[in-house]
Motif scaffolding. Structure first.
Motif, PDB file in Angstrom:
ATOM      1  N   MET A   1       0.822  -0.868  -0.272  1.00  0.00           N
ATOM      2  CA  MET A   1       0.169  -0.005  -0.504  1.00  0.00           C
ATOM      3  C   MET A   1       0.720   1.637   0.002  1.00  0.00           C
ATOM      4  O   MET A   1       1.801   1.208   0.971  1.00  0.00           O
ATOM      5  CB  MET A   1      -0.970   0.344   0.901  1.00  0.00           C
ATOM      6  CG  MET A   1      -2.230   1.245   1.701  1.00  0.00           C
ATOM      7  SD  MET A   1      -2.959   0.788   2.581  1.00  0.00           S
ATOM      8  CE  MET A   1      -4.633  -0.070   2.098  1.00  0.00           C
ATOM      9  N   THR A   2       0.376   2.605  -0.646  1.00  0.00           N
ATOM     10  CA  THR A   2       1.134   3.690  -0.903  1.00  0.00           C
ATOM     11  C   THR A   2       1.413   4.034   0.388  1.00  0.00           C
ATOM     12  O   THR A   2       0.083   4.357   0.786  1.00  0.00           O
ATOM     13  CB  THR A   2       0.790   4.013  -2.620  1.00  0.00           C
ATOM     14  OG1 THR A   2       0.599   3.619  -3.125  1.00  0.00           O
ATOM     15  CG2 THR A   2       1.492   5.538  -2.335  1.00  0.00           C
ATOM     16  N   LYS A   3       1.979   4.767   1.215  1.00  0.00           N
ATOM     17  CA  LYS A   3       2.561   6.133   1.788  1.00  0.00           C
ATOM     18  C   LYS A   3       1.726   7.163   1.890  1.00  0.00           C
ATOM     19  O   LYS A   3       2.565   7.285   0.796  1.00  0.00           O
ATOM     20  CB  LYS A   3       3.243   5.837   2.922  1.00  0.00           C
ATOM     21  CG  LYS A   3       3.832   6.889   3.633  1.00  0.00           C
ATOM     22  CD  LYS A   3       3.975   5.645   4.920  1.00  0.00           C
ATOM     23  CE  LYS A   3       3.830   6.839   6.383  1.00  0.00           C
ATOM     24  NZ  LYS A   3       2.704   7.883   6.600  1.00  0.00           N
ATOM     25  N   LEU A   4       0.655   7.384   2.452  1.00  0.00           N
ATOM     26  CA  LEU A   4       0.026   8.882   1.554  1.00  0.00           C
ATOM     27  C   LEU A   4       0.395   9.572   2.990  1.00  0.00           C
ATOM     28  O   LEU A   4       1.115   9.676   3.986  1.00  0.00           O
ATOM     29  CB  LEU A   4      -1.654   8.751   2.078  1.00  0.00           C
ATOM     30  CG  LEU A   4      -2.281   7.597   1.740  1.00  0.00           C
ATOM     31  CD1 LEU A   4      -3.540   7.541   1.763  1.00  0.00           C
ATOM     32  CD2 LEU A   4      -1.274   7.571  -0.471  1.00  0.00           C
TER      33      LEU A   4
ATOM     34  N   GLN B   1      -2.243  14.168   2.145  1.00  0.00           N
ATOM     35  CA  GLN B   1      -3.885  14.364   2.686  1.00  0.00           C
ATOM     36  C   GLN B   1      -3.917  15.769   3.058  1.00  0.00           C
ATOM     37  O   GLN B   1      -5.759  15.486   3.039  1.00  0.00           O
ATOM     38  CB  GLN B   1      -3.289  13.596   4.269  1.00  0.00           C
ATOM     39  CG  GLN B   1      -3.350  11.824   3.931  1.00  0.00           C
ATOM     40  CD  GLN B   1      -2.301  11.989   5.787  1.00  0.00           C
ATOM     41  OE1 GLN B   1      -1.693  12.755   6.038  1.00  0.00           O
ATOM     42  NE2 GLN B   1      -2.140  10.501   5.623  1.00  0.00           N
TER      43      GLN B   1
ATOM     44  N   GLY C   1      -6.773   5.436   6.063  1.00  0.00           N
ATOM     45  CA  GLY C   1      -6.087   5.502   4.463  1.00  0.00           C
ATOM     46  C   GLY C   1      -5.094   4.458   4.975  1.00  0.00           C
ATOM     47  O   GLY C   1      -5.442   3.441   5.490  1.00  0.00           O
ATOM     48  N   ALA C   2      -3.671   4.306   5.072  1.00  0.00           N
ATOM     49  CA  ALA C   2      -2.394   3.215   5.003  1.00  0.00           C
ATOM     50  C   ALA C   2      -2.199   3.564   7.247  1.00  0.00           C
ATOM     51  O   ALA C   2      -2.199   2.407   7.579  1.00  0.00           O
ATOM     52  CB  ALA C   2      -1.541   3.583   4.849  1.00  0.00           C
ATOM     53  N   ASN C   3      -3.262   4.482   6.759  1.00  0.00           N
ATOM     54  CA  ASN C   3      -3.210   4.464   8.882  1.00  0.00           C
ATOM     55  C   ASN C   3      -4.606   5.356   9.005  1.00  0.00           C
ATOM     56  O   ASN C   3      -4.918   5.771   8.437  1.00  0.00           O
ATOM     57  CB  ASN C   3      -2.103   5.589   9.537  1.00  0.00           C
ATOM     58  CG  ASN C   3      -0.836   4.667   9.565  1.00  0.00           C
ATOM     59  OD1 ASN C   3      -0.364   4.077   9.977  1.00  0.00           O
ATOM     60  ND2 ASN C   3       0.366   5.836   8.587  1.00  0.00           N
ATOM     61  N   GLN C   4      -5.337   5.151  10.255  1.00  0.00           N
ATOM     62  CA  GLN C   4      -6.061   6.073  10.725  1.00  0.00           C
ATOM     63  C   GLN C   4      -5.752   7.503  11.604  1.00  0.00           C
ATOM     64  O   GLN C   4      -5.510   6.865  12.086  1.00  0.00           O
ATOM     65  CB  GLN C   4      -7.237   5.396  11.658  1.00  0.00           C
ATOM     66  CG  GLN C   4      -8.074   4.372  11.205  1.00  0.00           C
ATOM     67  CD  GLN C   4      -8.981   3.813  11.807  1.00  0.00           C
ATOM     68  OE1 GLN C   4      -9.360   4.055  12.989  1.00  0.00           O
ATOM     69  NE2 GLN C   4     -10.137   3.057  11.387  1.00  0.00           N
TER      70      GLN C   4
ATOM     71  N   SER D   1      -2.884   2.736  -8.188  1.00  0.00           N
ATOM     72  CA  SER D   1      -2.488   1.715  -7.659  1.00  0.00           C
ATOM     73  C   SER D   1      -3.316   1.362  -7.368  1.00  0.00           C
ATOM     74  O   SER D   1      -3.784   0.401  -6.198  1.00  0.00           O
ATOM     75  CB  SER D   1      -1.016   2.219  -5.935  1.00  0.00           C
ATOM     76  OG  SER D   1      -1.975   2.745  -5.136  1.00  0.00           O
TER      77      SER D   1
ATOM     78  N   ASP E   1      -4.939   2.386  -4.038  1.00  0.00           N
ATOM     79  CA  ASP E   1      -4.730   2.795  -2.418  1.00  0.00           C
ATOM     80  C   ASP E   1      -5.476   3.612  -2.380  1.00  0.00           C
ATOM     81  O   ASP E   1      -6.282   4.536  -3.285  1.00  0.00           O
ATOM     82  CB  ASP E   1      -3.578   3.456  -2.276  1.00  0.00           C
ATOM     83  CG  ASP E   1      -2.712   1.836  -2.065  1.00  0.00           C
ATOM     84  OD1 ASP E   1      -2.705   0.848  -2.378  1.00  0.00           O
ATOM     85  OD2 ASP E   1      -1.292   2.086  -1.170  1.00  0.00           O
TER      86      ASP E   1
ATOM     87  N   LEU F   1      -8.157   7.051   0.490  1.00  0.00           N
ATOM     88  CA  LEU F   1      -7.735   7.988   2.128  1.00  0.00           C
ATOM     89  C   LEU F   1      -9.382   7.962   1.676  1.00  0.00           C
ATOM     90  O   LEU F   1     -10.127   8.194   0.823  1.00  0.00           O
ATOM     91  CB  LEU F   1      -7.864   9.094   1.929  1.00  0.00           C
ATOM     92  CG  LEU F   1      -6.609   9.009   2.143  1.00  0.00           C
ATOM     93  CD1 LEU F   1      -5.723  10.381   1.194  1.00  0.00           C
ATOM     94  CD2 LEU F   1      -5.773   8.728   2.992  1.00  0.00           C
TER      95      LEU F   1
END
Length: 174
Positions: free
Chosen positions: A1-4, A9, A51-54, A162, A164, A166
């Motif tokens: 997964m791509t780090k956004l 953001q 996304g990759a994190n909350q 990708s 991926d 948000l």
């Protein structure tokens, strides 16, 4: 997964929170003007960006009387230690026979959303294609629903290459 990244953001959130500002003269029916003006005031919102994190998103939004029959807004959101500022104007644009909202932000994002009456409120939809700070294509989809004594902002950002994404929903209240 791509780090956004934070700018990605922020640009994504800008697409959401800042749907406002119509170009050209606005000549609206009194009921349309009254509907827009009923949202004038101070609004606060809190939601989660997934996304990759909350991450928690905390926002404030001020709607105020603009020129003629327009309503101006200024907003600020805090996300992952970054601040996003947005500004614009809501109006009924008689020439286009619709509500419009346009915005500008400190995340290099601007756009115009089309609004429609739904029930006793308004719903603005924005669909844009943009690029993140690395130049990757993003599809941005945002909806702002103004109803009774609430505003709800929802958005999705999808990386074209990708897949991926948000997602966020931020409910606002006075």
């Amino acid at each position: 997964m791509t780090k956004l990244g934070h700018l990605t953001q922020a640009a994504a959130l800008a697409a959401v929170v800042a749907t406002a500002g119509a170009a050209g003269p606005a000549i609206a029916a009194p009921a349309d003007v009254a509907l827009l003006k009923s949202y004038i005031g101070e609004w606060r919102g809190r939601g989660v960006l997934v996304g990759a994190n909350q991450e928690t998103v905390v926002c404030r939004l001020t709607l105020s009387q603009g020129n003629q029959d327009k309503v101006n807004y200024n907003g600020r959101c805090t996300l992952a230690g970054s601040n996003l500022s947005v500004a614009g104007t809501l109006a009924y644009v008689d020439a286009n026979k619709r509500f419009e909202a346009a915005m500008t932000s400190n995340a290099s994002f601007s756009g115009i959303a089309v609004g429609q009456k739904r029930g006793g409120g308004l719903t603005f939809n924005l669909r844009e294609r943009n690029k993140d700070e690395a130049g990757k294509d993003l599809n941005i989809s945002a909806q702002i629903h103004l109803s009774a004594d609430a505003i709800k902002v929802s958005f999705d950002v999808v990386y074209v290459e990708s897949g991926d994404s948000l997602r966020a929903e931020v409910p606002f209240s006075r």
